[in-house]
Motif scaffolding. Structure first.
Motif, PDB file in Angstrom:
ATOM      1  N   LEU A  20      21.620  30.975  76.968  1.00 30.02           N
ATOM      2  CA  LEU A  20      21.129  31.195  75.611  1.00 30.02           C
ATOM      3  C   LEU A  20      21.745  30.198  74.633  1.00 30.02           C
ATOM      4  N   ALA A  21      23.002  29.844  74.837  1.00 24.24           N
ATOM      5  CA  ALA A  21      23.633  28.845  73.969  1.00 24.24           C
ATOM      6  C   ALA A  21      22.980  27.482  74.136  1.00 24.24           C
ATOM      7  N   VAL A  22      22.651  27.105  75.367  1.00 26.11           N
ATOM      8  CA  VAL A  22      21.975  25.828  75.595  1.00 26.11           C
ATOM      9  C   VAL A  22      20.595  25.834  74.956  1.00 26.11           C
ATOM     10  N   ILE A  23      19.858  26.920  75.090  1.00 27.77           N
ATOM     11  CA  ILE A  23      18.526  27.019  74.476  1.00 27.77           C
ATOM     12  C   ILE A  23      18.635  26.976  72.960  1.00 27.77           C
ATOM     13  N   ALA A  24      19.606  27.679  72.395  1.00 32.10           N
ATOM     14  CA  ALA A  24      19.774  27.681  70.943  1.00 32.10           C
ATOM     15  C   ALA A  24      20.152  26.290  70.437  1.00 32.10           C
ATOM     16  N   TYR A  25      21.000  25.578  71.173  1.00 28.05           N
ATOM     17  CA  TYR A  25      21.372  24.224  70.764  1.00 28.05           C
ATOM     18  C   TYR A  25      20.159  23.299  70.821  1.00 28.05           C
ATOM     19  N   TRP A  26      19.353  23.401  71.871  1.00 31.92           N
ATOM     20  CA  TRP A  26      18.175  22.543  71.994  1.00 31.92           C
ATOM     21  C   TRP A  26      17.203  22.820  70.852  1.00 31.92           C
ATOM     22  N   LEU A  27      17.013  24.090  70.528  1.00 26.21           N
ATOM     23  CA  LEU A  27      16.119  24.422  69.422  1.00 26.21           C
ATOM     24  C   LEU A  27      16.684  23.935  68.093  1.00 26.21           C
ATOM     25  N   ARG A  28      18.008  23.976  67.957  1.00 27.11           N
ATOM     26  CA  ARG A  28      18.635  23.502  66.724  1.00 27.11           C
ATOM     27  C   ARG A  28      18.448  21.997  66.560  1.00 27.11           C
ATOM     28  N   VAL A  29      18.577  21.249  67.651  1.00 31.19           N
ATOM     29  CA  VAL A  29      18.475  19.798  67.578  1.00 31.19           C
ATOM     30  C   VAL A  29      17.019  19.347  67.500  1.00 31.19           C
ATOM     31  N   HIS A  30      16.178  19.885  68.363  1.00 28.80           N
ATOM     32  CA  HIS A  30      14.804  19.399  68.466  1.00 28.80           C
ATOM     33  C   HIS A  30      13.807  20.212  67.660  1.00 28.80           C
ATOM     34  N   GLY A  31      14.146  21.411  67.322  1.00 30.69           N
ATOM     35  CA  GLY A  31      13.233  22.260  66.578  1.00 30.69           C
ATOM     36  C   GLY A  31      12.217  22.915  67.487  1.00 30.69           C
ATOM     37  N   TRP A  32      11.600  23.948  66.972  1.00 35.04           N
ATOM     38  CA  TRP A  32      10.610  24.680  67.769  1.00 35.04           C
ATOM     39  C   TRP A  32       9.334  23.853  67.859  1.00 35.04           C
ATOM     40  N   ALA A  33       8.750  23.551  66.724  1.00 33.75           N
ATOM     41  CA  ALA A  33       7.582  22.662  66.657  1.00 33.75           C
ATOM     42  C   ALA A  33       7.593  22.101  65.240  1.00 33.75           C
ATOM     43  N   TYR A  34       8.292  20.990  65.065  1.00 34.49           N
ATOM     44  CA  TYR A  34       8.604  20.499  63.720  1.00 34.49           C
ATOM     45  C   TYR A  34       7.353  20.228  62.913  1.00 34.49           C
ATOM     46  N   LYS A  35       6.389  19.516  63.467  1.00 37.63           N
ATOM     47  CA  LYS A  35       5.205  19.155  62.702  1.00 37.63           C
ATOM     48  C   LYS A  35       4.300  20.361  62.454  1.00 37.63           C
ATOM     49  N   ASP A  36       4.338  21.339  63.329  1.00 41.56           N
ATOM     50  CA  ASP A  36       3.497  22.517  63.131  1.00 41.56           C
ATOM     51  C   ASP A  36       4.031  23.401  62.015  1.00 41.56           C
ATOM     52  N   ASN A  37       5.353  23.486  61.920  1.00 44.73           N
ATOM     53  CA  ASN A  37       5.956  24.376  60.922  1.00 44.73           C
ATOM     54  C   ASN A  37       6.055  23.729  59.545  1.00 44.73           C
ATOM     55  N   ARG A  38       5.931  22.414  59.511  1.00 48.16           N
ATOM     56  CA  ARG A  38       6.079  21.710  58.252  1.00 48.16           C
ATOM     57  C   ARG A  38       4.789  21.832  57.446  1.00 48.16           C
ATOM     58  N   GLU A  39       4.931  22.127  56.188  1.00 49.31           N
ATOM     59  CA  GLU A  39       3.730  22.328  55.375  1.00 49.31           C
ATOM     60  C   GLU A  39       3.129  21.001  54.952  1.00 49.31           C
ATOM     61  N   ARG A  40       1.846  21.018  54.661  1.00 48.55           N
ATOM     62  CA  ARG A  40       1.109  19.796  54.344  1.00 48.55           C
ATOM     63  C   ARG A  40       1.624  19.143  53.067  1.00 48.55           C
ATOM     64  N   TRP A  41       1.997  19.954  52.066  1.00 51.32           N
ATOM     65  CA  TRP A  41       2.434  19.370  50.798  1.00 51.32           C
ATOM     66  C   TRP A  41       3.770  18.652  50.948  1.00 51.32           C
ATOM     67  N   VAL A  42       4.594  19.057  51.928  1.00 48.61           N
ATOM     68  CA  VAL A  42       5.859  18.362  52.156  1.00 48.61           C
ATOM     69  C   VAL A  42       5.580  16.975  52.717  1.00 48.61           C
ATOM     70  N   ASP A  43       4.606  16.872  53.632  1.00 50.31           N
ATOM     71  CA  ASP A  43       4.227  15.553  54.151  1.00 50.31           C
ATOM     72  C   ASP A  43       3.678  14.661  53.045  1.00 50.31           C
ATOM     73  N   GLU A  44       2.839  15.231  52.176  1.00 45.75           N
ATOM     74  CA  GLU A  44       2.289  14.444  51.074  1.00 45.75           C
ATOM     75  C   GLU A  44       3.392  13.981  50.126  1.00 45.75           C
ATOM     76  N   LEU A  45       4.349  14.846  49.867  1.00 47.46           N
ATOM     77  CA  LEU A  45       5.463  14.482  48.998  1.00 47.46           C
ATOM     78  C   LEU A  45       6.302  13.370  49.623  1.00 47.46           C
ATOM     79  N   ASP A  46       6.538  13.454  50.922  1.00 50.80           N
ATOM     80  CA  ASP A  46       7.286  12.392  51.599  1.00 50.80           C
ATOM     81  C   ASP A  46       6.547  11.062  51.533  1.00 50.80           C
ATOM     82  N   ARG A  47       5.246  11.076  51.746  1.00 50.18           N
ATOM     83  CA  ARG A  47       4.468   9.832  51.655  1.00 50.18           C
ATOM     84  C   ARG A  47       4.535   9.250  50.246  1.00 50.18           C
ATOM     85  N   HIS A  48       4.467  10.115  49.237  1.00 48.74           N
ATOM     86  CA  HIS A  48       4.556   9.642  47.846  1.00 48.74           C
ATOM     87  C   HIS A  48       5.918   9.020  47.570  1.00 48.74           C
TER      88      HIS A  48
END
Length: 89
Positions: free
Chosen positions: A45-73
């Protein structure tokens, strides 16, 4: 005081009785297997938690569209970037 001392001595005799000829190998083997299984589960469980902490569950799926637009701006306007001309160093 005497009853407390008697209780402590009876507990100690029960514990030391397991170390001599009354040793129950099955009890200790099962306890070691259970403890080892629990420790391996905690490690996994510690290895799984560390991997999720480093790589994320699904970074692009969880990120909202307005955050991407703000980053591009910000990247287009150069907002928040450290200048490279050495003026501020």
């Amino acid at each position: 005081m005497v009853p407390i001392l008697g209780a402590v001595l009876s507990v100690l005799s029960a514990i030391t009785g397991q170390l001599g000829p009354n040793y129950d190998p099955l009890f200790y083997d099962v306890m070691i297997y259970i403890f080892g299984t629990i420790m391996f589960t905690v490690f996994l469980l510690a290895v799984i938690a560390y991997w999720l902490r480093v790589h994320g569950w699904a970074y692009k799926d969880n990120r909202e569209r307005w955050v991407d637009e703000l980053d591009r701006h910000f990247e287009k306007e150069g907002i928040g970037l450290i200048p490279d001309n050495g003026k501020y160093w």
